[in-house]
Design a protein around this motif. Structure first.
Motif, PDB file in Angstrom:
ATOM      1  N   SER A 128       0.810  -1.230   0.000  1.00  0.00           N
ATOM      2  CA  SER A 128       0.000   0.000   0.000  1.00  0.00           C
ATOM      3  C   SER A 128       0.838   1.273   0.000  1.00  0.00           C
ATOM      4  CB  SER A 128      -0.911  -0.004   1.223  1.00  0.00           C
ATOM      5  OG  SER A 128      -0.143  -0.191   2.409  1.00  0.00           O
ATOM      6  N   TYR A 129       1.891   1.271  -0.787  1.00  0.00           N
ATOM      7  CA  TYR A 129       2.759   2.443  -0.893  1.00  0.00           C
ATOM      8  C   TYR A 129       2.069   3.570  -1.656  1.00  0.00           C
ATOM      9  CZ  TYR A 129       6.509   5.274  -2.965  1.00  0.00           C
ATOM     10  OH  TYR A 129       7.286   6.314  -3.406  1.00  0.00           O
ATOM     11  N   THR A 130       2.117   4.755  -1.110  1.00  0.00           N
ATOM     12  CA  THR A 130       1.637   5.924  -1.840  1.00  0.00           C
ATOM     13  C   THR A 130       2.804   6.875  -2.063  1.00  0.00           C
ATOM     14  OG1 THR A 130       1.033   6.968   0.271  1.00  0.00           O
ATOM     15  CG2 THR A 130      -0.699   5.807  -0.913  1.00  0.00           C
ATOM     16  N   PRO A 131       2.850   7.553  -3.186  1.00  0.00           N
ATOM     17  CA  PRO A 131       1.734   7.786  -4.100  1.00  0.00           C
ATOM     18  C   PRO A 131       1.606   6.795  -5.249  1.00  0.00           C
ATOM     19  CG  PRO A 131       3.567   9.192  -4.719  1.00  0.00           C
ATOM     20  CD  PRO A 131       4.008   8.427  -3.491  1.00  0.00           C
ATOM     21  N   HIS A 132       2.517   5.848  -5.403  1.00  0.00           N
ATOM     22  CA  HIS A 132       2.551   5.059  -6.641  1.00  0.00           C
ATOM     23  C   HIS A 132       2.367   3.566  -6.385  1.00  0.00           C
ATOM     24  CE1 HIS A 132       3.521   8.606  -8.820  1.00  0.00           C
ATOM     25  NE2 HIS A 132       4.709   8.749  -8.296  1.00  0.00           N
ATOM     26  N   TYR A 133       1.297   3.182  -5.703  1.00  0.00           N
ATOM     27  CA  TYR A 133       1.055   1.755  -5.551  1.00  0.00           C
ATOM     28  C   TYR A 133       0.555   1.166  -6.870  1.00  0.00           C
ATOM     29  CZ  TYR A 133      -3.964   2.840  -4.908  1.00  0.00           C
ATOM     30  OH  TYR A 133      -5.259   3.262  -5.060  1.00  0.00           O
ATOM     31  N   VAL A 134       0.951  -0.067  -7.128  1.00  0.00           N
ATOM     32  CA  VAL A 134       0.486  -0.773  -8.318  1.00  0.00           C
ATOM     33  C   VAL A 134      -0.887  -1.378  -8.049  1.00  0.00           C
ATOM     34  CG1 VAL A 134       0.997  -2.640  -9.945  1.00  0.00           C
ATOM     35  CG2 VAL A 134       2.858  -1.232  -9.024  1.00  0.00           C
ATOM     36  N   LEU A 135      -1.028  -2.042  -6.911  1.00  0.00           N
ATOM     37  CA  LEU A 135      -2.290  -2.584  -6.435  1.00  0.00           C
ATOM     38  C   LEU A 135      -2.395  -2.274  -4.941  1.00  0.00           C
ATOM     39  CD1 LEU A 135      -2.221  -6.077  -8.188  1.00  0.00           C
ATOM     40  CD2 LEU A 135      -3.723  -4.166  -8.780  1.00  0.00           C
ATOM     41  N   PRO A 136      -3.605  -2.249  -4.370  1.00  0.00           N
ATOM     42  CA  PRO A 136      -3.716  -1.938  -2.943  1.00  0.00           C
ATOM     43  C   PRO A 136      -3.027  -2.950  -2.042  1.00  0.00           C
ATOM     44  CG  PRO A 136      -5.836  -1.722  -4.043  1.00  0.00           C
ATOM     45  CD  PRO A 136      -4.907  -2.370  -5.028  1.00  0.00           C
ATOM     46  N   GLY A 137      -2.972  -4.189  -2.466  1.00  0.00           N
ATOM     47  CA  GLY A 137      -2.394  -5.250  -1.645  1.00  0.00           C
ATOM     48  C   GLY A 137      -2.346  -6.533  -2.430  1.00  0.00           C
ATOM     49  N   LEU A 138      -2.361  -7.648  -1.735  1.00  0.00           N
ATOM     50  CA  LEU A 138      -2.248  -8.955  -2.376  1.00  0.00           C
ATOM     51  C   LEU A 138      -3.629  -9.535  -2.655  1.00  0.00           C
ATOM     52  CD1 LEU A 138      -0.407 -11.401  -3.208  1.00  0.00           C
ATOM     53  CD2 LEU A 138      -0.897 -12.292  -0.922  1.00  0.00           C
ATOM     54  N   ASP A 139      -3.865  -9.927  -3.905  1.00  0.00           N
ATOM     55  CA  ASP A 139      -5.053 -10.691  -4.270  1.00  0.00           C
ATOM     56  C   ASP A 139      -4.694 -12.162  -4.100  1.00  0.00           C
ATOM     57  OD1 ASP A 139      -7.112 -12.071  -5.458  1.00  0.00           O
ATOM     58  OD2 ASP A 139      -7.221 -10.797  -7.244  1.00  0.00           O
ATOM     59  N   ALA A 212      -2.940  13.188   2.586  1.00  0.00           N
ATOM     60  CA  ALA A 212      -2.067  13.913   1.672  1.00  0.00           C
ATOM     61  C   ALA A 212      -2.051  13.309   0.282  1.00  0.00           C
ATOM     62  CB  ALA A 212      -0.646  13.956   2.239  1.00  0.00           C
ATOM     63  N   ASP A 213      -2.245  11.996   0.182  1.00  0.00           N
ATOM     64  CA  ASP A 213      -2.177  11.356  -1.127  1.00  0.00           C
ATOM     65  C   ASP A 213      -3.332  11.785  -2.017  1.00  0.00           C
ATOM     66  OD1 ASP A 213      -1.137   9.539  -3.091  1.00  0.00           O
ATOM     67  OD2 ASP A 213      -2.799   8.227  -2.598  1.00  0.00           O
ATOM     68  N   TRP A 214      -4.517  11.968  -1.447  1.00  0.00           N
ATOM     69  CA  TRP A 214      -5.646  12.428  -2.260  1.00  0.00           C
ATOM     70  C   TRP A 214      -5.416  13.866  -2.725  1.00  0.00           C
ATOM     71  CZ3 TRP A 214     -11.041  10.516  -0.225  1.00  0.00           C
ATOM     72  CH2 TRP A 214     -11.096   9.123  -0.356  1.00  0.00           C
ATOM     73  N   ALA A 215      -4.906  14.707  -1.848  1.00  0.00           N
ATOM     74  CA  ALA A 215      -4.608  16.081  -2.260  1.00  0.00           C
ATOM     75  C   ALA A 215      -3.579  16.087  -3.380  1.00  0.00           C
ATOM     76  CB  ALA A 215      -4.104  16.885  -1.064  1.00  0.00           C
ATOM     77  N   ARG A 216      -2.561  15.251  -3.258  1.00  0.00           N
ATOM     78  CA  ARG A 216      -1.535  15.163  -4.300  1.00  0.00           C
ATOM     79  C   ARG A 216      -2.123  14.685  -5.615  1.00  0.00           C
ATOM     80  NH1 ARG A 216       0.355  11.679  -7.240  1.00  0.00           N
ATOM     81  NH2 ARG A 216      -1.033  10.198  -6.205  1.00  0.00           N
ATOM     82  N   ALA A 217      -3.004  13.664  -5.554  1.00  0.00           N
ATOM     83  CA  ALA A 217      -3.596  13.121  -6.775  1.00  0.00           C
ATOM     84  C   ALA A 217      -4.424  14.177  -7.500  1.00  0.00           C
ATOM     85  CB  ALA A 217      -4.454  11.908  -6.434  1.00  0.00           C
ATOM     86  N   ILE A 218      -5.203  14.941  -6.749  1.00  0.00           N
ATOM     87  CA  ILE A 218      -6.022  15.989  -7.367  1.00  0.00           C
ATOM     88  C   ILE A 218      -5.138  17.065  -7.979  1.00  0.00           C
ATOM     89  CG2 ILE A 218      -7.687  17.822  -6.895  1.00  0.00           C
ATOM     90  CD1 ILE A 218      -8.797  15.959  -4.645  1.00  0.00           C
ATOM     91  N   ARG A 219      -4.174  17.525  -7.214  1.00  0.00           N
ATOM     92  CA  ARG A 219      -3.276  18.578  -7.712  1.00  0.00           C
ATOM     93  C   ARG A 219      -2.525  18.110  -8.954  1.00  0.00           C
ATOM     94  NH1 ARG A 219      -0.472  18.885  -3.554  1.00  0.00           N
ATOM     95  NH2 ARG A 219      -1.551  20.547  -2.429  1.00  0.00           N
ATOM     96  N   GLN A 220      -2.023  16.892  -8.903  1.00  0.00           N
ATOM     97  CA  GLN A 220      -1.187  16.390  -9.989  1.00  0.00           C
ATOM     98  C   GLN A 220      -1.990  16.174 -11.268  1.00  0.00           C
ATOM     99  OE1 GLN A 220       1.960  13.440  -9.073  1.00  0.00           O
ATOM    100  NE2 GLN A 220       0.945  12.119 -10.556  1.00  0.00           N
TER     101      GLN A 220
END
Length: 326
Positions: A128-139, A212-220
């Motif tokens: 669950s790394y932000t800002p650049h996760y590939v998937l939220p976790g393990l399926d 902070a990640d949502w704010a970054r996503a919107i700004r970016q």
């Protein structure tokens, strides 16, 4: 044609120039449920401000890339000055199908964990790394062998995240939502596409109340040219920005819904339901055939709202953590 199999002695090293294309191809062979493209790999990994080539452990057999495990720690803060000095992440790992069964996955993960430990990281999350996760976790349904390997290395489930989808074919704004929109508007709430000046309040709302990640996503995404009509905001009768919903914020994926939030004290008023459906209506008007997102709590109030709006769970991801003493 003979397919060369990999020995248990495949070498493991840090990422080097020239590894990108064969790594992407090996990823596609190894994780067919979650393939990646060269441009996504570039933006999610290589251009990440926290990327360290030594943290991306690459397994090679001769001139073939046969696996990788990516370890990352913060070198630049998500917000403020917090580098989360005890925290590390492993956003992904994979082993080529021809190289499995010889302990290569364990070696890759062990090297990634050792690398993080060498940088003082005693808590490691998958993925669950932000800002650049590939998937939220393990399926775990898609990758049961990976689930077993991570468990054997001490990773335990923190919580589960649900990915949801709904078809937009034939979508129309429900009568009940239209009625509630009229009621809220009569009470003084104002739903609209944000103007440029509204973005100051929108980024502050996202960052202060949702992360902070949502704010970054919107700004970016807006700085990259995402049109403002992908967003619906609502102001309450006092003029305060009380919530928003949007689509197209992540990787220019127009059918990806979110982020989406309403102030805690305004939940239960119908604001969230109206915002959600207004954005779905806009998505359908743009020709979208579906709406989807990757991450909500399986039993959260938000999940209940999504299900009531016609979404259903398509995948469940386990967010995992491993803690070790220094």
């Amino acid at each position: 044609m003979t397919v060369r199999t990999t020995t248990a002695q495949a070498g493991i090293r840090g990422f080097r120039v020239g590894d990108g294309p064969p790594l992407v191809e090996a990823w596609r062979r190894s994780a067919p449920a979650d393939p990646v493209t060269a441009d996504r790999f570039r933006s999610l990994v290589l251009l990440d401000a926290n990327f360290d080539p030594e943290g991306l452990r690459v397994a090679v057999d001769g001139d073939r890339v046969v696996g990788a495990a990516y370890a990352v720690r913060r070198m630049t803060p998500m917000a403020g000055t917090d580098l989360e000095p005890e925290q590390g992440w492993i956003p992904f790992f994979f082993v080529d199908p021809d190289a499995r069964g010889r302990g290569l996955g364990r070696r890759l993960l062990t090297e990634a964990l050792d690398w993080l430990h060498g940088h003082g990281r005693t808590r490691v999350d998958f993925s669950s790394y932000t800002p650049h996760y590939v998937l939220p976790g393990l399926d775990a349904d898609a990758y049961p062998e990976a689930a077993g390997l991570l468990a054997s290395l001490g990773f335990r489930t923190l919580y589960e995240a649900a990915a949801m989808d709904r078809s937009l074919v034939g979508y129309r704004l429900p009568d009940g939502v239209r009625h509630r929109l009229a009621e809220l508007t009569a009470l003084g709430h104002r739903f609209a596409t944000p103007a440029d000046d509204d973005l100051v309040d929108l980024v502050a709302l996202a960052g202060d109340h949702f992360g902070a990640d949502w704010a970054r996503a919107i700004r970016q995404c807006l700085a990259a040219g995402t049109p403002l009509d992908r967003i619906v905001v609502v102001r309450d009768p006092s003029g305060r920005l009380a919530g928003w919903a949007m689509h197209g914020a992540y990787e220019s994926a127009d059918e990806r819904f979110g982020p989406f939030g309403v102030l805690a004290e305004m939940r239960g008023t119908g604001l969230g339901k109206v915002l959600l459906h207004l954005v779905l209506e806009r998505m359908r008007a743009r020709g979208a055939h579906c709406a989807w997102f990757l991450w909500t709590g399986e039993r959260s109030p938000a999940a209940h709202l999504y299900r009531a709006a016609g979404f259903s769970t398509t995948r469940v991801f386990r967010v995992l953590r491993r803690e070790a003493a220094r």
